[in-house]
Design a protein around this motif. Structure first.
Motif, PDB file in Angstrom:
ATOM      1  N   GLU A 242       1.011  -1.399  -0.247  1.00  0.00           N
ATOM      2  CA  GLU A 242      -0.075   0.075  -0.095  1.00  0.00           C
ATOM      3  C   GLU A 242       0.965   1.118  -0.035  1.00  0.00           C
ATOM      4  OE1 GLU A 242      -2.246   2.547  -0.160  1.00  0.00           O
ATOM      5  OE2 GLU A 242      -3.634   1.000   0.810  1.00  0.00           O
TER       6      GLU A 242
ATOM      7  N   GLU B  31      -0.150   4.471   0.375  1.00  0.00           N
ATOM      8  CA  GLU B  31      -0.583   5.526   1.386  1.00  0.00           C
ATOM      9  C   GLU B  31      -0.165   5.440   2.874  1.00  0.00           C
ATOM     10  OE1 GLU B  31      -4.842   6.925   0.705  1.00  0.00           O
ATOM     11  OE2 GLU B  31      -4.488   5.675  -1.040  1.00  0.00           O
TER      12      GLU B  31
ATOM     13  N   ILE C 114      -2.881   5.036   5.514  1.00  0.00           N
ATOM     14  CA  ILE C 114      -3.612   3.853   5.553  1.00  0.00           C
ATOM     15  C   ILE C 114      -2.700   2.690   6.165  1.00  0.00           C
ATOM     16  CG2 ILE C 114      -4.530   2.026   4.102  1.00  0.00           C
ATOM     17  CD1 ILE C 114      -5.745   4.041   2.353  1.00  0.00           C
TER      18      ILE C 114
ATOM     19  N   ASP D 296      -3.077  -3.448  -2.264  1.00  0.00           N
ATOM     20  CA  ASP D 296      -3.689  -2.186  -2.890  1.00  0.00           C
ATOM     21  C   ASP D 296      -3.669  -2.106  -4.524  1.00  0.00           C
ATOM     22  OD1 ASP D 296      -4.686   0.473  -3.070  1.00  0.00           O
ATOM     23  OD2 ASP D 296      -2.843   1.358  -3.025  1.00  0.00           O
TER      24      ASP D 296
ATOM     25  N   LEU E  24      -1.276   0.940  -7.136  1.00  0.00           N
ATOM     26  CA  LEU E  24      -0.037   1.402  -6.633  1.00  0.00           C
ATOM     27  C   LEU E  24       0.925   2.142  -7.763  1.00  0.00           C
ATOM     28  CD1 LEU E  24       0.876  -2.313  -5.344  1.00  0.00           C
ATOM     29  CD2 LEU E  24       0.569  -0.006  -3.947  1.00  0.00           C
TER      30      LEU E  24
ATOM     31  N   GLY F 191      -1.620  -2.961  -8.824  1.00  0.00           N
ATOM     32  CA  GLY F 191      -2.022  -3.866  -7.981  1.00  0.00           C
ATOM     33  C   GLY F 191      -2.567  -5.425  -8.979  1.00  0.00           C
TER      34      GLY F 191
ATOM     35  N   LEU G 178      -7.591  -4.184  -2.004  1.00  0.00           N
ATOM     36  CA  LEU G 178      -7.974  -3.032  -1.414  1.00  0.00           C
ATOM     37  C   LEU G 178      -8.176  -2.265  -2.662  1.00  0.00           C
ATOM     38  CD1 LEU G 178      -5.485  -2.485   1.203  1.00  0.00           C
ATOM     39  CD2 LEU G 178      -7.396  -4.157   1.506  1.00  0.00           C
ATOM     40  N   THR G 179      -9.484  -1.901  -2.802  1.00  0.00           N
ATOM     41  CA  THR G 179      -9.993  -1.195  -4.314  1.00  0.00           C
ATOM     42  C   THR G 179     -10.402   0.178  -3.711  1.00  0.00           C
ATOM     43  OG1 THR G 179     -12.416  -1.416  -4.734  1.00  0.00           O
ATOM     44  CG2 THR G 179     -10.465  -3.439  -4.905  1.00  0.00           C
ATOM     45  N   ALA G 180     -10.275   1.173  -4.661  1.00  0.00           N
ATOM     46  CA  ALA G 180     -10.491   2.593  -4.110  1.00  0.00           C
ATOM     47  C   ALA G 180     -12.020   2.913  -4.599  1.00  0.00           C
ATOM     48  CB  ALA G 180      -9.714   3.529  -4.891  1.00  0.00           C
TER      49      ALA G 180
ATOM     50  N   TYR H  73     -11.603  -9.052  -1.819  1.00  0.00           N
ATOM     51  CA  TYR H  73     -11.463  -7.532  -1.948  1.00  0.00           C
ATOM     52  C   TYR H  73     -12.208  -6.689  -0.767  1.00  0.00           C
ATOM     53  CZ  TYR H  73     -16.026  -7.602  -3.879  1.00  0.00           C
ATOM     54  OH  TYR H  73     -17.390  -7.635  -4.327  1.00  0.00           O
TER      55      TYR H  73
ATOM     56  N   LYS I 261     -12.293   0.667  -0.441  1.00  0.00           N
ATOM     57  CA  LYS I 261     -11.874   1.776   0.481  1.00  0.00           C
ATOM     58  C   LYS I 261     -13.199   2.922   0.355  1.00  0.00           C
ATOM     59  CE  LYS I 261      -7.270   1.628  -0.403  1.00  0.00           C
ATOM     60  NZ  LYS I 261      -5.985   2.341  -0.944  1.00  0.00           N
TER      61      LYS I 261
END
Ligand code: CA
Length: 224
Positions: free
Chosen positions: A11, A13, A16, A55, A58, A63, A81-83, A101, A104
């Motif tokens: 990840e 960020e 996070i 994530d 990236l 990802g 992890l998806t936005a 999954y 976010k």
């Protein structure tokens, strides 16, 4: 100190990563953080994590590509992890081999719960191999493949196979989306029943003619 095992978070960020680290350490896991795909792939190789949180967005290698490369070398459980909600179809549709999954913003508690489920599943003793026959289709848990009435065996993804097996094992019954989620995904998916629809769609595409019926307003059924 005993730990429940090592979790690798890939990840970019920091905020996070810090939050996730705090929760997982509280729950007794060791957390390794990699800030990009290359570092993540190296950690999969060298640090033997038990599960990867990956994530989708990236810098550098994204990802999806990281997941593909992990799959090329290992069966380790991967949770993406998806936005955005819209990215979910993409992940499932691309069949990159992720086990699960979360979208976010996710709650770290939910993420810990997902990790527990994925780990439990990956450690369960393999089922006694058996074959269910539906309308000329053979669904084989030993080989985890589906043999159509004509043509070559087909290997759906792990999740697709589990879904098909559950429907076939309960053939004749109408199963609601939430029943299916609980049985196949192992927990209440916080109402994300659309996941079931996406996977059924994939199965129908791969297994042309597979007798999965949509029961409007309820869910799905494989006819007896
Ligand atoms: Ca990101």
């Amino acid at each position: 100190m005993t730990t429940r095992g090592t979790v690798l978070l890939i990840e970019d960020e920091e905020a996070i990563a810090d939050l996730v680290r705090m929760y997982f350490e509280q729950e007794g896991y060791r957390l390794i953080h990699a800030a990009d795909g290359e570092a993540g792939l190296a950690a999969v190789r060298d640090r033997s994590p038990r599960v990867v949180l990956l994530d989708l967005g990236l810098p550098g290698v994204d990802g999806i590509e990281v997941c593909r490369r992990i799959r090329a070398q290992s069966d380790i459980p991967v949770i993406m992890l998806t936005a955005r909600d819209a990215e979910v179809d993409k992940i499932v549709g691309l069949e990159i081999g992720a086990d699960d999954y979360v979208t976010k913003p996710f709650s770290p508690r939910e993420l810990v719960a997902r990790v527990r489920v994925v780990l439990r599943r990956s450690e369960e003793a393999p089922r006694i191999p058996s074959v269910i026959e539906v309308d000329g289709w053979e669904i084989d848990t030993g080989r985890r493949e589906v043999r159509p009435p004509q043509g070559e065996p087909i290997r759906p993804t792990a999740r697709e196979f589990d879904l098909l097996w559950y429907l076939a094992d309960n053939r004749g019954l109408v199963l609601s989306r939430s029943q299916i989620l609980e049985a196949v995904w192992g927990y209440d998916y916080f109402g994300e029943t659309r996941t079931v629809d996406v996977h059924v769609r994939q199965l129908r595409k791969k297994l042309d003619g597979i007798p999965i019926e949509t029961v409007w307003g309820v869910g799905y059924r494989v006819a007896d």
